[in-house]
Design an enzyme around this catalytic site. Structure first.
Site, PDB file in Angstrom:
ATOM      1  N   ASP A  30       0.851  -1.193   0.000  1.00 19.81           N
ATOM      2  CA  ASP A  30       0.000   0.000   0.000  1.00 19.81           C
ATOM      3  C   ASP A  30       0.887   1.244   0.000  1.00 19.81           C
ATOM      4  OD1 ASP A  30      -3.205   0.542   0.960  1.00 19.81           O
ATOM      5  OD2 ASP A  30      -1.782   2.209   1.130  1.00 19.81           O
ATOM      6  N   ILE A  31       0.499   2.248  -0.757  1.00 19.30           N
ATOM      7  CA  ILE A  31       1.314   3.464  -0.886  1.00 19.30           C
ATOM      8  C   ILE A  31       1.334   4.278   0.411  1.00 19.30           C
ATOM      9  CG2 ILE A  31      -0.451   5.061  -1.770  1.00 19.30           C
ATOM     10  CD1 ILE A  31       1.616   5.816  -3.983  1.00 19.30           C
ATOM     11  N   ASN A  86     -12.816  -3.269   2.377  1.00 20.25           N
ATOM     12  CA  ASN A  86     -13.770  -2.169   2.478  1.00 20.25           C
ATOM     13  C   ASN A  86     -14.693  -2.208   1.260  1.00 20.25           C
ATOM     14  OD1 ASN A  86     -12.624  -1.083   4.877  1.00 20.25           O
ATOM     15  ND2 ASN A  86     -10.993  -0.151   3.659  1.00 20.25           N
ATOM     16  N   GLU A  94     -12.323   3.386  -1.056  1.00 19.53           N
ATOM     17  CA  GLU A  94     -11.787   4.532  -1.807  1.00 19.53           C
ATOM     18  C   GLU A  94     -11.451   4.157  -3.250  1.00 19.53           C
ATOM     19  OE1 GLU A  94      -8.511   5.986   0.476  1.00 19.53           O
ATOM     20  OE2 GLU A  94      -9.810   6.746   2.078  1.00 19.53           O
ATOM     21  N   VAL A  95     -10.894   2.982  -3.440  1.00 23.39           N
ATOM     22  CA  VAL A  95     -10.537   2.532  -4.792  1.00 23.39           C
ATOM     23  C   VAL A  95     -11.517   1.432  -5.191  1.00 23.39           C
ATOM     24  CG1 VAL A  95      -8.766   1.460  -6.233  1.00 23.39           C
ATOM     25  CG2 VAL A  95      -8.099   3.126  -4.475  1.00 23.39           C
ATOM     26  N   HIS A  99     -10.118  -5.231  -3.530  1.00 24.99           N
ATOM     27  CA  HIS A  99      -8.782  -5.507  -2.987  1.00 24.99           C
ATOM     28  C   HIS A  99      -8.901  -5.941  -1.537  1.00 24.99           C
ATOM     29  CE1 HIS A  99      -9.721  -1.231  -2.516  1.00 24.99           C
ATOM     30  NE2 HIS A  99      -9.066  -1.280  -1.358  1.00 24.99           N
ATOM     31  N   HIS A 101      -6.906  -5.868   1.979  1.00 18.79           N
ATOM     32  CA  HIS A 101      -5.798  -5.321   2.759  1.00 18.79           C
ATOM     33  C   HIS A 101      -5.298  -6.414   3.709  1.00 18.79           C
ATOM     34  CE1 HIS A 101      -6.716  -0.871   2.205  1.00 18.79           C
ATOM     35  NE2 HIS A 101      -7.891  -1.384   1.897  1.00 18.79           N
TER      36      HIS A 101
HETATM   37  P1  5GP Z   1      -9.785   1.330   0.282  1.00 15.54           P
HETATM   38  O1  5GP Z   1     -10.118   2.501   1.175  1.00 15.54           O
HETATM   39  O2  5GP Z   1     -10.393   1.474  -1.082  1.00 15.54           O
HETATM   40  O3  5GP Z   1     -10.084   0.005   0.918  1.00 15.54           O
HETATM   41  O4  5GP Z   1      -8.223   1.335   0.154  1.00 15.54           O
HETATM   42  C1  5GP Z   1      -7.514   1.824  -0.942  1.00 15.54           C
HETATM   43  C2  5GP Z   1      -6.053   1.737  -0.603  1.00 15.54           C
HETATM   44  O5  5GP Z   1      -5.310   1.920  -1.772  1.00 15.54           O
HETATM   45  C3  5GP Z   1      -5.581   2.807   0.403  1.00 15.54           C
HETATM   46  O6  5GP Z   1      -5.021   2.161   1.546  1.00 15.54           O
HETATM   47  C4  5GP Z   1      -4.543   3.595  -0.389  1.00 15.54           C
HETATM   48  O7  5GP Z   1      -3.439   3.997   0.400  1.00 15.54           O
HETATM   49  C5  5GP Z   1      -4.144   2.634  -1.486  1.00 15.54           C
HETATM   50  N1  5GP Z   1      -3.730   3.270  -2.716  1.00 15.54           N
HETATM   51  C6  5GP Z   1      -4.400   4.247  -3.387  1.00 15.54           C
HETATM   52  N2  5GP Z   1      -3.736   4.579  -4.521  1.00 15.54           N
HETATM   53  C7  5GP Z   1      -2.629   3.795  -4.556  1.00 15.54           C
HETATM   54  C8  5GP Z   1      -1.544   3.692  -5.489  1.00 15.54           C
HETATM   55  O8  5GP Z   1      -1.463   4.380  -6.507  1.00 15.54           O
HETATM   56  N3  5GP Z   1      -0.590   2.766  -5.205  1.00 15.54           N
HETATM   57  C9  5GP Z   1      -0.646   1.974  -4.090  1.00 15.54           C
HETATM   58  N4  5GP Z   1       0.356   1.110  -3.908  1.00 15.54           N
HETATM   59  N5  5GP Z   1      -1.649   2.059  -3.193  1.00 15.54           N
HETATM   60  C10 5GP Z   1      -2.620   2.957  -3.423  1.00 15.54           C
END
Ligand code: 5GP
Ligand code: ZN
Length: 115
Positions: A30-31, A86, A94-95, A99, A101
């Site tokens: 994760d970034i 999520n 968010e994405v 995925h 985690h």
């Molecule tokens: P969500 O809230 O959708 O479950 O989590 C999305 C995750 O993707 C977040 O923890 C965020 O830090 C990670 N993320 C978003 N954009 C990028 C990216 O461009 N590269 C990587 N490696 N992680 C990302």
């Protein structure tokens, strides 16, 4: 999905610190890690969220979970870890590319939700 950030990572159009890759599954750091170990494991197929899962996705999701467990072991999460998916607005996704985690490290994680 040309505008999906995780599809673009899967295609190699955006760099990521990859940990595992095969034809169906990709895992990368994760970034913005929120724990010493913070891995994302995705199906390469664009599935927007867990809410859209269909029976035909079972094989690839089985692979996603198996890769997640293997990487957790390899990253030293021998005393356990947390896996989070999520989903949607309420889940604060968010994405919108499904995925998993994987969160871990030497210390016990905080409670998942506050009472
Ligand atoms: P969500 O809230 O959708 O479950 O989590 C999305 C995750 O993707 C977040 O923890 C965020 O830090 C990670 N993320 C978003 N954009 C990028 C990216 O461009 N590269 C990587 N490696 N992680 C990302
Ligand atoms: Zn996607």
């Amino acid at each position: 999905m040309s505008d999906c950030i995780f599809c673009r990572i899967a295609k190699g159009e955006i760099p990521a610190k990859k940990l595992y890759e095969d034809d169906d599954v990709l895992a990368f750091h994760d970034i913005h890690p929120v724990a010493p170990v913070h891995i994302l494991v995705i199906p390469k197929l664009h599935i927007p969220s867990m809410a859209e899962l269909q029976p035909e996705h079972a094989p690839v999701m089985g692979k996603v979970m198996t890769v997640a467990a293997k990487l957790a072991r390899e990253q030293g999460c021998t005393d356990g870890f947390r896996s989070i998916i999520n989903t949607g607005r309420v889940g604060r996704q968010e994405v919108y590319h499904l995925h998993v985690h994987i969160l871990g490290g030497p210390d016990v994680l905080p409670a998942m939700l506050k009472r």
